[in-house]
Design a protein around this motif. Structure first.
Motif, PDB file in Angstrom:
ATOM      1  N   ASP A   1      78.027 -45.382 -27.169  1.00 24.61           N
ATOM      2  CA  ASP A   1      76.695 -44.889 -27.534  1.00 24.61           C
ATOM      3  C   ASP A   1      75.963 -45.844 -28.470  1.00 24.61           C
ATOM      4  O   ASP A   1      74.757 -46.060 -28.341  1.00 24.61           O
ATOM      5  N   THR A   2      76.697 -46.406 -29.442  1.00 26.96           N
ATOM      6  CA  THR A   2      76.053 -47.224 -30.475  1.00 26.96           C
ATOM      7  C   THR A   2      76.022 -48.706 -30.135  1.00 26.96           C
ATOM      8  O   THR A   2      75.185 -49.440 -30.653  1.00 26.96           O
ATOM      9  N   GLY A   3      76.938 -49.150 -29.272  1.00 26.57           N
ATOM     10  CA  GLY A   3      76.946 -50.552 -28.884  1.00 26.57           C
ATOM     11  C   GLY A   3      77.664 -51.480 -29.833  1.00 26.57           C
ATOM     12  O   GLY A   3      77.635 -52.700 -29.654  1.00 26.57           O
ATOM     13  N   SER A   4      78.360 -50.925 -30.845  1.00 26.81           N
ATOM     14  CA  SER A   4      79.110 -51.787 -31.755  1.00 26.81           C
ATOM     15  C   SER A   4      80.200 -50.991 -32.461  1.00 26.81           C
ATOM     16  O   SER A   4      80.061 -49.781 -32.657  1.00 26.81           O
TER      17      SER A   4
ATOM     18  N   GLY B   1      76.814 -57.201 -29.507  1.00 27.06           N
ATOM     19  CA  GLY B   1      77.766 -56.111 -29.717  1.00 27.06           C
ATOM     20  C   GLY B   1      78.684 -55.885 -28.535  1.00 27.06           C
ATOM     21  O   GLY B   1      79.078 -56.817 -27.836  1.00 27.06           O
ATOM     22  N   MET B   2      78.997 -54.616 -28.304  1.00 29.74           N
ATOM     23  CA  MET B   2      79.974 -54.213 -27.284  1.00 29.74           C
ATOM     24  C   MET B   2      79.240 -53.672 -26.063  1.00 29.74           C
ATOM     25  O   MET B   2      78.471 -52.710 -26.158  1.00 29.74           O
ATOM     26  N   GLU B   3      79.488 -54.267 -24.902  1.00 27.57           N
ATOM     27  CA  GLU B   3      78.890 -53.785 -23.658  1.00 27.57           C
ATOM     28  C   GLU B   3      79.996 -53.319 -22.728  1.00 27.57           C
ATOM     29  O   GLU B   3      81.052 -53.956 -22.603  1.00 27.57           O
ATOM     30  N   LEU B   4      79.749 -52.188 -22.065  1.00 27.47           N
ATOM     31  CA  LEU B   4      80.744 -51.630 -21.156  1.00 27.47           C
ATOM     32  C   LEU B   4      80.916 -52.497 -19.918  1.00 27.47           C
ATOM     33  O   LEU B   4      79.935 -52.988 -19.345  1.00 27.47           O
ATOM     34  N   THR B   5      82.160 -52.671 -19.499  1.00 29.73           N
ATOM     35  CA  THR B   5      82.435 -53.291 -18.209  1.00 29.73           C
ATOM     36  C   THR B   5      82.171 -52.255 -17.112  1.00 29.73           C
ATOM     37  O   THR B   5      81.998 -51.062 -17.410  1.00 29.73           O
ATOM     38  N   PRO B   6      82.123 -52.654 -15.848  1.00 27.15           N
ATOM     39  CA  PRO B   6      81.985 -51.655 -14.780  1.00 27.15           C
ATOM     40  C   PRO B   6      83.071 -50.581 -14.831  1.00 27.15           C
ATOM     41  O   PRO B   6      82.794 -49.396 -14.625  1.00 27.15           O
ATOM     42  N   VAL B   7      84.300 -50.983 -15.125  1.00 34.87           N
ATOM     43  CA  VAL B   7      85.380 -50.005 -15.285  1.00 34.87           C
ATOM     44  C   VAL B   7      85.094 -49.109 -16.472  1.00 34.87           C
ATOM     45  O   VAL B   7      85.277 -47.881 -16.422  1.00 34.87           O
ATOM     46  N   GLY B   8      84.620 -49.697 -17.580  1.00 34.33           N
ATOM     47  CA  GLY B   8      84.296 -48.915 -18.767  1.00 34.33           C
ATOM     48  C   GLY B   8      83.208 -47.897 -18.502  1.00 34.33           C
ATOM     49  O   GLY B   8      83.283 -46.748 -18.967  1.00 34.33           O
TER      50      GLY B   8
END
Length: 294
Positions: free
Chosen positions: A14-17, A55-62
């Protein structure tokens, strides 16, 4: 993997980090990193990509796992509350310029009719709502039906007619309707939200003169107040009752002449959402709420 680790994973999504998630959950950043590592160990695949500066970005699996884990979170909330039968929980996204006009009253009346249900309202612009629907963060969205990706199911609710806003005493304010050609000769204040900006510009760009954008804002009330104070003319589609602006100034609403393109207030959702009884019930209730006879 435990529910605390799932909560942390969803907070990072949700927050990206990890830093923002640690603040939101009042836990240490190393604990957040450990929880993410544990989740990735359990699933056997990377759930996030760490991108410097972003920051943190979701992978397709994520992205796929986050959708499943949000549903698991809803189920857990229901089980721990001692509920019976089908969980009565709904995450409703609302378009930021449309939401205040309709969403609180719509949800209040729905909850009065179904006191065992729970509805959470999340506000965002159109692109944010599309992203949240894709990620599974919301079950459905109340919005305008322009620019909606084809993989979402749309339930039209009510036509939304665009109109002009003019300051009191403006040369066009006493007319029964105003032409786009006349508005285009004035400095224009635009809503600058994704998709909204393009729609309102399209109403003016057929005029013979170039459009002069004087100011842009993401707030309906800022637009109304700027128009009332003479900074330019405005365009809106949200059907607001006549009322003074926040500063007490007056703005005049005038219909657009001709046949400007209209859009619908609508509910958007993924097809799978219809499997849940509360989703079906909310759609049916919304259709009644927005019907002319209600």
């Amino acid at each position: 993997m435990n529910f605390r680790q799932i909560e942390i994973l969803l907070a990072v999504a949700d927050t990206g980090s990890t830093a923002a998630a640690s603040r939101a959950l009042n836990t240490s950043q190393p604990s957040v990193s450990l929880a993410i590592a544990r989740c990735e160990e359990v699933f056997g695949q990377k759930l996030f990509i760490r991108i410097p500066g972003r920051g943190m970005e979701l992978t397709p699996v994520g992205q796929h796992k986050v959708v499943q884990l949000r549903e698991l979170e809803k189920q857990a909330r229901w089980v721990l509350s001692g509920g019976e039968g089908t969980p009565e929980f709904l995450n409703l996204g609302v378009f930021s310029t449309l939401g205040p006009r309709y969403a609180p009253q719509l949800v209040r009346r729905f909850l009065d009719a179904r006191p065992d249900a729970e509805v959470r309202i999340l506000e965002g612009d159109l692109q944010t709502l599309f992203d949240w629907l894709s990620e599974g963060r919301i079950d459905m969205a109340l919005l305008y039906d322009f620019g909606i990706p084809s993989d979402f199911v749309i339930t039209p609710l009510m036509a939304a007619k665009p109109y002009a806003l003019l300051p009191q005493g403006h040369r066009l304010a006493q007319q029964p309707s105003v032409r786009a050609e006349d508005l285009a000769q004035e400095p224009v204040i635009l809503m600058n939200l994704p998709h909204s900006r393009g729609y309102f510009l399209s109403l003016l760009q057929n005029a013979s003169v170039p459009v002069r954008v004087a100011h842009e804002t993401g707030s309906i009330e800022m637009l109304r107040t700027m128009v009332a104070n003479g900074f330019g003319v405005g365009l809106l589609a949200t059907d607001l009752p006549d009322a003074p602006c926040y500063d007490g100034s007056t703005v005049i609403r005038v219909p657009l002449s001709g046949r400007p393109p209209q859009h619908q207030i609508a509910l958007a959702h993924r097809g799978a959402a219809l499997k849940r009884p509360i989703t079906q019930a909310f759609i049916a209730f919304s259709e009644t709420f927005f019907s002319p006879s209600s």
